[in-house]
Design an enzyme around this catalytic site. Structure first.
Site, PDB file in Angstrom:
ATOM      1  N   THR B 128       0.861  -1.181   0.000  1.00 39.74           N
ATOM      2  CA  THR B 128       0.000   0.000   0.000  1.00 39.74           C
ATOM      3  C   THR B 128       0.896   1.230   0.000  1.00 39.74           C
ATOM      4  OG1 THR B 128      -1.730  -1.181   1.191  1.00 39.74           O
ATOM      5  CG2 THR B 128      -1.815   1.226   1.257  1.00 39.74           C
ATOM      6  N   LYS B 204      -7.433   1.364  -3.041  1.00 41.23           N
ATOM      7  CA  LYS B 204      -6.943   0.779  -1.792  1.00 41.23           C
ATOM      8  C   LYS B 204      -6.873   1.857  -0.700  1.00 41.23           C
ATOM      9  CE  LYS B 204      -5.101  -2.110   1.079  1.00 41.23           C
ATOM     10  NZ  LYS B 204      -4.169  -3.165   1.234  1.00 41.23           N
TER      11      LYS B 204
END
Lengths: 337, 337
Positions: B128, B204
Site C-alpha cells: 500500500t 486501496k
C-alpha cells in the site's frame, strides 16, 4: 482472523422476539384490551400508532400540530387535545417526540401527562436522549407513581408503520410486563438491557456514535475517491465487498450515487445525536475525538443549509470546499448548476 | 430505505475471478511455465510464494533477512541474494514489502531489479503506497522497459497462504495479460480498476481510510460503552445487529472482548496507511478530518508502545486516559495489573 458469518438484510436478525412468555402473562393481567396513548404523531409516531391499531390495541393520539392530529384522524384514529387528557384514558403512554425538551413539555408541562396521570401506569419513552436525562426521568416518573421503560427506537418510518421497529430497552420487570403487549405491536426486535432506566439510552447512544461516524466517513471516503478520479459506482462495488464496508456505507452511499437527498433520516438528527455523545462525554470527562470530528461535519452541513436533507448530504460539505462534481446532480435540486 | 442484501463471510464475494479467458490466452503465450520472483518473504510474501509454488509456478524468493530466506528454503523454496539476480531468472516479479521506501530500495537500489532486469518484463507491486508514488513508479518502470501492475492486496497472512487474496489492480492490458497466471495463483478476487498505474492504489487508499476510521470508531464506541457501564459482550451483540455495525467492528471487537492483541494486523500499519491518506489529502489540498482524527488515535497508541500489537489495541489510548478496565485483561500481558 475470525470467520464471522452474518446474513445481513435491511432488517437485522432479532435477538429476542415478542411475543415471549411474558407477553401472555401480561395479557392475563389486562383482561380488557390495553388502551395506549401515543404522544407525537410525526413519521415514526404516526406509523407506530397505526401499527398498534392494526394489532388490535385501542389507541389514542396526541400532537401539538393540528395537521398531524388530522392525518391520524383521517386514517380512522382518535385524538385528544393534550397529554394530560391521555392520562384519563390510557394504561400506557408511548412518547415518540424528537428530543428531551419535547419530552419535558409533554410529560411535565402545564398540560403534560403527569399533571393528571389518572389511569396511566407506564411511560414508554422512545426519543434518543442523553442517558443522564433518561436516568433522572426514571426517578421523576417514579416519584409521580409511574413506571418508565427507557426505550429508544430505530428502524425508520417504514418499519414503524409495519410494527417492526428495533427497541433498545431497559426498565423494571414490572415496566417490561406492562409494556409487553405494546412492544409486541410496535417492534420486531427488543433488546432487553437491564432493569435500570438509562441503559437503553446508553446503548442507543453508542449505536448513534458509530452510525454518525460511519456516515461522515462514507461521505469523506466517497468525496476523496471522486476527487482522485475514481468512478463512484465502481468504488461502491469494491468497498461493499471489502473490509472498509459498514452498514451505513452500504445503505447511504446509494443516495449519493443517485443524487437523491430526500430525507429518510435528516442531517439535523445527527447534529442532535452526536451532540448527545458530546454532552455525555463532557459529563463523564471522557474524550470522543472520532465522534467530535463527525459532529463538526454534520454541523457544517447544517450550517450550509442542508440540515433537513438526508444525512448522506454531509458529503456536500466536502463538495462545497473542493468544488467536486457529485454523481446524480441532475436529480438534486440543491446541486450547483 | 434500500433493501440491500449481502451474504457476508470473512471472504467477500468476488467481483471477478481468475482464471478468466485472459488466463488461458496468457498461458498460450507462455509455453514454458512462468517463473515468478517474490521480493519480501514476510507473512504475506511467504504465504503468497508458497501458494504460487503449489499452483505449479516456478518461484524464486528474495529478502534482506536471512531468517526470512531460510524459512522459505526450509519449505522447499529457492532464493537468490538480491532483486537484481531475480531479473536473470524471472518473467514476473511480485513486490510484497511494507512501504514505498522498501519498494524504492528493491527496484532502484544498488542491487535492485532495474539494475539488470534481464528476463523480467512485469512488476506486480502489492504494497500500500501513495497513489502519486504508484503513478511515478509506473512511469519510471516504463522508462526502464518494464510493465507495472499497480496491485495492492488485502486479506491477511492466512488468505495469502491459500492463494485467496483480494487484489485492487490497475495497469495496461499487456500488464494484466502477463500477470494473469500469477494473479490466478495468488488471488481469489481481482478488482480490475482501469489501465493506468495509480488507480489500484487510489481505491486501496479509500478502503484503508474507511478501515482505519472504523477500527478507531469501534474502539471509541466500546470504550465509551464500558465507561458508561454497559456489558461489553451485550453491547457487541446489539451493535452487530444494528445500523452502527461495520465489517471492522464485527471483526476486531472480539479481540478486545478476549483481551487478545496478538497482531493479525498491527497498529503501525494504520499509522502508515492513514499517513498515506494525510499525504494524499495534502497533495490534493483536500481535507479528511475523520481520517485525521483516527490517525491521531493510532499515532497515540503507537507512541504509548502498542505499535506492534493488533490494531484493536487503539482502544488502549482510551483505556490509559480514562483508567478503564478492559475485558479479558487476564489474557493480555500488557494490561495494567
Amino acid at each position: 482472523m475470525l470467520a464471522l458469518t452474518l446474513n445481513r438484510v435491511d432488517s437485522p436478525e432479532p435477538v429476542s422476539r415478542w411475543p415471549a412468555p411474558s407477553t401472555r402473562r401480561s395479557r392475563v393481567s389486562h383482561p380488557q384490551p390495553v388502551t395506549v396513548g401515543v404522544i407525537g404523531l410525526g413519521a415514526m409516531g404516526l406509523g407506530t400508532a397505526l401499527a398498534m391499531r392494526e394489532a388490535g390495541l385501542s389507541v389514542i393520539g396526541c400532537d401539538v400540530s393540528a395537521a398531524a392530529r388530522e392525518t391520524f384522524v383521517t386514517a380512522g384514529g382518535r385524538c385528544v387535545d393534550s397529554p394530560r387528557e391521555l392520562g384519563e384514558h390510557c394504561d400506557v403512554v408511548v412518547v415518540v417526540v424528537v428530543n428531551a425538551d419535547q419530552v419535558e413539555a409533554v410529560l411535565f408541562g402545564e398540560a403534560g401527562l403527569t399533571a393528571a396521570p389518572g389511569r396511566t401506569g407506564l411511560v414508554i419513552q422512545c426519543a434518543t436522549v442523553a442517558p443522564s436525562y433518561a436516568e433522572s426521568l426514571g426517578a421523576r416518573l417514579d416519584a409521580a407513581g409511574l413506571f418508565l421503560l427507557d426505550a429508544p427506537i430505530s428502524g425508520g418510518a417504514a418499519k414503524s408503520r409495519q410494527g417492526r421497529l428495533s427497541v433498545m430497552a431497559s426498565g423494571s420487570a414490572e415496566a417490561f410486563e406492562r409494556a409487553a403487549p405494546v412492544l409486541d405491536a410496535m417492534a420486531e426486535t427488543v433488546h432487553r438491557l437491564g432493569d435500570a432506566a438509562g441503559m437503553g439510552s446508553r446503548v442507543k447512544l453508542v449505536n448513534q456514535l458509530l452510525a454518525g461516524v460511519h456516515i461522515a466517513a462514507a461521505a469523506e471516503a466517497m468525496a476523496l475517491g471522486i476527487r482522485m478520479g475514481i468512478d463512484p459506482e465502481a468504488l461502491y462495488g469494491v468497498i461493499t465487498r471489502s473490509a472498509g464496508n459498514s452498514w451505513m456505507f452500504e445503505n447511504r452511499v446509494p443516495h449519493i450515487l443517485e443524487g437523491d437527498y430526500t430525507p429518510l433520516s435528516a442531517v439535523d438528527i445527527f447534529v442532535k445525536d452526536l451532540n448527545l455523545v458530546h454532552q455525555t462525554g463532557r459529563e463523564l470527562t471522557f474524550p470522543t475525538p472520532l465522534a467530535a470530528s463527525a459532529l463538526q461535519q454534520f454541523t457544517a452541513a447544517s450550517g450550509a443549509g442542508y440540515g433537513r436533507e438526508d444525512d448522506a448530504a454531509v458529503i456536500k460539505v466536502y463538495q462545497r470546499l473542493a468544488g467536486l462534481a457529485l454523481p446524480g446532480a441532475a436529480n438534486d435540486a440543491e446541486a450547483p448548476s
